[in-house]
Design an enzyme around this catalytic site. Structure first.
Site, PDB file in Angstrom:
ATOM      1  N   LYS A  15       0.529  29.271   2.074  1.00 28.57           N
ATOM      2  CA  LYS A  15       1.935  30.072   2.667  1.00 28.57           C
ATOM      3  C   LYS A  15       2.056  30.021   4.159  1.00 28.57           C
ATOM      4  O   LYS A  15       2.867  29.739   4.483  1.00 28.57           O
ATOM      5  CB  LYS A  15       1.617  31.339   2.088  1.00 28.57           C
ATOM      6  CG  LYS A  15       1.489  31.646   0.607  1.00 28.57           C
ATOM      7  CD  LYS A  15       1.363  32.935   0.182  1.00 28.57           C
ATOM      8  CE  LYS A  15       0.251  33.798   0.752  1.00 28.57           C
ATOM      9  NZ  LYS A  15      -1.224  33.386   0.310  1.00 28.57           N
ATOM     10  N   ARG A  89       3.111  42.406  -2.490  1.00 26.84           N
ATOM     11  CA  ARG A  89       1.868  42.069  -3.217  1.00 26.84           C
ATOM     12  C   ARG A  89       1.653  43.022  -4.413  1.00 26.84           C
ATOM     13  O   ARG A  89       0.516  42.712  -5.098  1.00 26.84           O
ATOM     14  CB  ARG A  89       0.658  42.250  -2.201  1.00 26.84           C
ATOM     15  CG  ARG A  89       0.157  41.074  -1.710  1.00 26.84           C
ATOM     16  CD  ARG A  89      -0.576  41.378  -0.504  1.00 26.84           C
ATOM     17  NE  ARG A  89      -1.713  40.153  -0.292  1.00 26.84           N
ATOM     18  CZ  ARG A  89      -1.590  39.134   0.878  1.00 26.84           C
ATOM     19  NH1 ARG A  89      -0.783  39.406   1.455  1.00 26.84           N
ATOM     20  NH2 ARG A  89      -2.780  38.413   0.792  1.00 26.84           N
ATOM     21  N   ARG A 128     -11.270  26.842   6.401  1.00 25.73           N
ATOM     22  CA  ARG A 128     -10.202  27.303   7.290  1.00 25.73           C
ATOM     23  C   ARG A 128     -10.556  27.675   8.816  1.00 25.73           C
ATOM     24  O   ARG A 128     -11.618  28.670   8.636  1.00 25.73           O
ATOM     25  CB  ARG A 128      -9.419  28.498   6.794  1.00 25.73           C
ATOM     26  CG  ARG A 128      -8.325  28.818   7.803  1.00 25.73           C
ATOM     27  CD  ARG A 128      -7.167  29.626   7.259  1.00 25.73           C
ATOM     28  NE  ARG A 128      -7.647  30.645   6.340  1.00 25.73           N
ATOM     29  CZ  ARG A 128      -6.948  31.435   5.688  1.00 25.73           C
ATOM     30  NH1 ARG A 128      -5.668  31.228   5.526  1.00 25.73           N
ATOM     31  NH2 ARG A 128      -7.383  32.436   5.079  1.00 25.73           N
ATOM     32  N   ARG A 161     -11.761  33.537  10.141  1.00 32.12           N
ATOM     33  CA  ARG A 161     -11.309  34.911   9.885  1.00 32.12           C
ATOM     34  C   ARG A 161     -12.538  35.667   9.086  1.00 32.12           C
ATOM     35  O   ARG A 161     -13.306  35.087   8.315  1.00 32.12           O
ATOM     36  CB  ARG A 161     -10.106  35.006   8.921  1.00 32.12           C
ATOM     37  CG  ARG A 161      -8.828  34.941   9.617  1.00 32.12           C
ATOM     38  CD  ARG A 161      -7.707  34.674   8.805  1.00 32.12           C
ATOM     39  NE  ARG A 161      -7.723  35.149   7.668  1.00 32.12           N
ATOM     40  CZ  ARG A 161      -6.581  35.427   6.612  1.00 32.12           C
ATOM     41  NH1 ARG A 161      -5.533  34.429   6.865  1.00 32.12           N
ATOM     42  NH2 ARG A 161      -6.574  35.707   5.856  1.00 32.12           N
ATOM     43  N   ARG A 172      -9.992  39.332  -2.889  1.00 30.16           N
ATOM     44  CA  ARG A 172      -8.896  38.678  -2.609  1.00 30.16           C
ATOM     45  C   ARG A 172      -8.137  38.388  -3.885  1.00 30.16           C
ATOM     46  O   ARG A 172      -7.328  38.760  -4.078  1.00 30.16           O
ATOM     47  CB  ARG A 172      -8.821  38.059  -1.364  1.00 30.16           C
ATOM     48  CG  ARG A 172      -8.987  38.677  -0.144  1.00 30.16           C
ATOM     49  CD  ARG A 172      -9.524  37.827   1.218  1.00 30.16           C
ATOM     50  NE  ARG A 172      -8.517  37.021   1.167  1.00 30.16           N
ATOM     51  CZ  ARG A 172      -8.611  35.927   2.338  1.00 30.16           C
ATOM     52  NH1 ARG A 172      -9.823  35.336   2.701  1.00 30.16           N
ATOM     53  NH2 ARG A 172      -7.823  35.039   2.557  1.00 30.16           N
TER      54      ARG A 172
HETATM   55  P1  AP5 Z   1      -2.939  28.742   4.567  1.00 27.89           P
HETATM   56  O1  AP5 Z   1      -1.828  28.111   4.890  1.00 27.89           O
HETATM   57  O2  AP5 Z   1      -3.355  29.557   5.734  1.00 27.89           O
HETATM   58  O3  AP5 Z   1      -3.069  29.661   3.127  1.00 27.89           O
HETATM   59  P2  AP5 Z   1      -2.327  30.831   2.889  1.00 27.89           P
HETATM   60  O4  AP5 Z   1      -1.808  30.995   1.535  1.00 27.89           O
HETATM   61  O5  AP5 Z   1      -1.487  31.770   3.934  1.00 27.89           O
HETATM   62  O6  AP5 Z   1      -3.670  31.908   2.854  1.00 27.89           O
HETATM   63  P3  AP5 Z   1      -3.994  33.359   3.228  1.00 27.89           P
HETATM   64  O7  AP5 Z   1      -5.587  33.241   3.124  1.00 27.89           O
HETATM   65  O8  AP5 Z   1      -3.753  33.508   4.791  1.00 27.89           O
HETATM   66  O9  AP5 Z   1      -3.446  34.348   2.597  1.00 27.89           O
HETATM   67  P4  AP5 Z   1      -3.600  35.841   2.253  1.00 27.89           P
HETATM   68  O10 AP5 Z   1      -2.483  35.942   1.335  1.00 27.89           O
HETATM   69  O11 AP5 Z   1      -5.077  35.826   1.362  1.00 27.89           O
HETATM   70  O12 AP5 Z   1      -3.755  36.605   3.517  1.00 27.89           O
HETATM   71  P5  AP5 Z   1      -2.984  37.147   4.558  1.00 27.89           P
HETATM   72  O13 AP5 Z   1      -3.155  36.997   5.931  1.00 27.89           O
HETATM   73  O14 AP5 Z   1      -1.544  37.441   3.889  1.00 27.89           O
HETATM   74  O15 AP5 Z   1      -4.061  27.532   4.281  1.00 27.89           O
HETATM   75  C1  AP5 Z   1      -5.373  27.679   4.014  1.00 27.89           C
HETATM   76  C2  AP5 Z   1      -6.218  26.514   4.488  1.00 27.89           C
HETATM   77  O16 AP5 Z   1      -5.830  25.330   3.628  1.00 27.89           O
HETATM   78  C3  AP5 Z   1      -5.900  26.061   5.854  1.00 27.89           C
HETATM   79  O17 AP5 Z   1      -7.332  25.600   6.315  1.00 27.89           O
HETATM   80  C4  AP5 Z   1      -5.067  25.062   5.702  1.00 27.89           C
HETATM   81  O18 AP5 Z   1      -5.023  23.946   6.712  1.00 27.89           O
HETATM   82  C5  AP5 Z   1      -5.141  24.389   4.393  1.00 27.89           C
HETATM   83  N1  AP5 Z   1      -4.019  23.705   3.583  1.00 27.89           N
HETATM   84  C6  AP5 Z   1      -2.728  24.429   3.679  1.00 27.89           C
HETATM   85  N2  AP5 Z   1      -1.864  23.835   2.990  1.00 27.89           N
HETATM   86  C7  AP5 Z   1      -2.520  22.651   2.549  1.00 27.89           C
HETATM   87  C8  AP5 Z   1      -2.150  21.592   1.749  1.00 27.89           C
HETATM   88  N3  AP5 Z   1      -0.807  21.195   1.266  1.00 27.89           N
HETATM   89  N4  AP5 Z   1      -3.143  20.748   1.387  1.00 27.89           N
HETATM   90  C9  AP5 Z   1      -4.398  20.724   1.858  1.00 27.89           C
HETATM   91  N5  AP5 Z   1      -4.633  21.786   2.583  1.00 27.89           N
HETATM   92  C10 AP5 Z   1      -3.843  22.659   2.935  1.00 27.89           C
HETATM   93  O19 AP5 Z   1      -3.557  38.595   4.227  1.00 27.89           O
HETATM   94  C11 AP5 Z   1      -4.723  38.971   4.847  1.00 27.89           C
HETATM   95  C12 AP5 Z   1      -5.135  40.577   4.214  1.00 27.89           C
HETATM   96  O20 AP5 Z   1      -4.337  41.370   4.992  1.00 27.89           O
HETATM   97  C13 AP5 Z   1      -5.376  40.771   2.964  1.00 27.89           C
HETATM   98  O21 AP5 Z   1      -6.374  40.305   1.955  1.00 27.89           O
HETATM   99  C14 AP5 Z   1      -4.922  42.311   2.744  1.00 27.89           C
HETATM  100  O22 AP5 Z   1      -6.071  42.884   3.349  1.00 27.89           O
HETATM  101  C15 AP5 Z   1      -3.827  42.491   3.855  1.00 27.89           C
HETATM  102  N6  AP5 Z   1      -2.468  42.246   3.664  1.00 27.89           N
HETATM  103  C16 AP5 Z   1      -1.620  41.474   4.055  1.00 27.89           C
HETATM  104  N7  AP5 Z   1      -0.388  41.475   3.377  1.00 27.89           N
HETATM  105  C17 AP5 Z   1      -0.518  42.768   2.742  1.00 27.89           C
HETATM  106  C18 AP5 Z   1       0.405  43.396   1.704  1.00 27.89           C
HETATM  107  N8  AP5 Z   1       1.475  43.076   1.351  1.00 27.89           N
HETATM  108  N9  AP5 Z   1      -0.184  44.538   1.062  1.00 27.89           N
HETATM  109  C19 AP5 Z   1      -1.666  45.090   1.326  1.00 27.89           C
HETATM  110  N10 AP5 Z   1      -2.424  44.361   2.167  1.00 27.89           N
HETATM  111  C20 AP5 Z   1      -2.008  43.272   2.809  1.00 27.89           C
END
Ligand code: AP5
Length: 215
Positions: A15, A89, A128, A161, A172
């Site tokens: 994402k 979410r 990552r 992270r 998660r």
């Molecule tokens: P990346 O693009 O970083 O993946 P992502 O889907 O953004 O993964 P996240 O781990 O950031 O998502 P998340 O939803 O768990 O975390 P968030 O920050 O929202 O890609 C991952 C890796 O793969 C990278 O190394 C990249 O290079 C590689 N990659 C990407 N695309 C690729 C491809 N096509 N091919 C090959 N490799 C690829 O949330 C973190 C925390 O915040 C949550 O756990 C929660 O505690 C809190 N939080 C955030 N939002 C909320 C909410 N709405 N409600 C409650 N708590 C929340």
């Protein structure tokens, strides 16, 4: 072009990587995860609260998350659309977003869902690395920076992270399966959901999505 967008998918589906490319279309990227990490870095009260949940892999409470998104979406730069990454979410968040979009008179145009199998998610998350300064994502095998440990874009240091470990990732993924995945049905019923293969190479996925958004 479709301009009010929700980006969904499990942790590691890509994402953030996709969203950072879509900014080139003039979309405002709103990532709740990035907002919380900024607050943690700045040591604010919000950051101190959020950190307790994030490091365990738990969700930050709905009322807190809804509050920051509501405030962000009412800012002027969102008047022409926005790209929500990581929100909603939970069902409570999705229902709150319905109300917010009515208030700002900017309905959601589309929900893009990135599918990806769990083995690949674990591979991506465990390798990552993220820039401490600009948040650009890298991978130790598939997306290496030109200079080891240094961001290509801003020269900032790369780090892992503290929720990218086996234990937190398990939590998660459980939250995703039980609380977030059911929202796909919520948006399917509204006729907004479009599924994409998140396992594609990121350049190929980006081209596919740009074409779709412009159609
Ligand atoms: P990346 O693009 O970083 O993946 P992502 O889907 O953004 O993964 P996240 O781990 O950031 O998502 P998340 O939803 O768990 O975390 P968030 O920050 O929202 O890609 C991952 C890796 O793969 C990278 O190394 C990249 O290079 C590689 N990659 C990407 N695309 C690729 C491809 N096509 N091919 C090959 N490799 C690829 O949330 C973190 C925390 O915040 C949550 O756990 C929660 O505690 C809190 N939080 C955030 N939002 C909320 C909410 N709405 N409600 C409650 N708590 C929340």
């Amino acid at each position: 072009m479709k301009r009010s967008i929700i980006l969904m998918g499990p942790p590691g589906a890509g994402k953030g990587t996709l969203a950072k490319k879509l900014i080139s279309l003039g979309l405002v990227h709103i990532s709740t995860g990035d907002m919380f990490r900024e607050a943690i870095k700045a040591g604010t009260a919000l950051g101190q609260l959020a950190e307790q949940f994030i490091k365990r892999g738990d969700l930050v409470p709905d009322e807190v998350t809804i509050g920051i998104v509501k405030e962000r979406l009412s800012q002027e730069d969102c008047a022409n659309g926005f790209l929500l990454d990581g929100f909603p979410r939970t069902l409570v968040q999705a229902e709150a977003l319905d109300e917010i979009t009515k208030e700002i008179v900017r309905p959601i145009d589309v929900v893009l869902n990135l599918d990806c199998d769990e083995k690949e998610l674990v591979r991506r998350i465990s390798g990552r690395r993220v820039c401490k300064v600009c948040g650009a994502p890298y991978h130790i095998d598939t997306l290496k920076p030109k200079v080891d440990g240094v961001c290509d874009l801003c020269g900032g240091p790369l780090y892992q992270r503290n929720d990218d470990n086996e234990e937190a990732l398990k939590v998660r993924l459980e939250h995703y399966t039980h609380q977030t995945k059911p929202l796909l049905e919520f948006y399917q019923v509204k006729g907004l959901l479009h599924n994409f293969n998140g396992s594609l190479r990121s350049e190929v996925l980006f081209d596919e999505i740009v074409e779709f958004l412009k159609s």
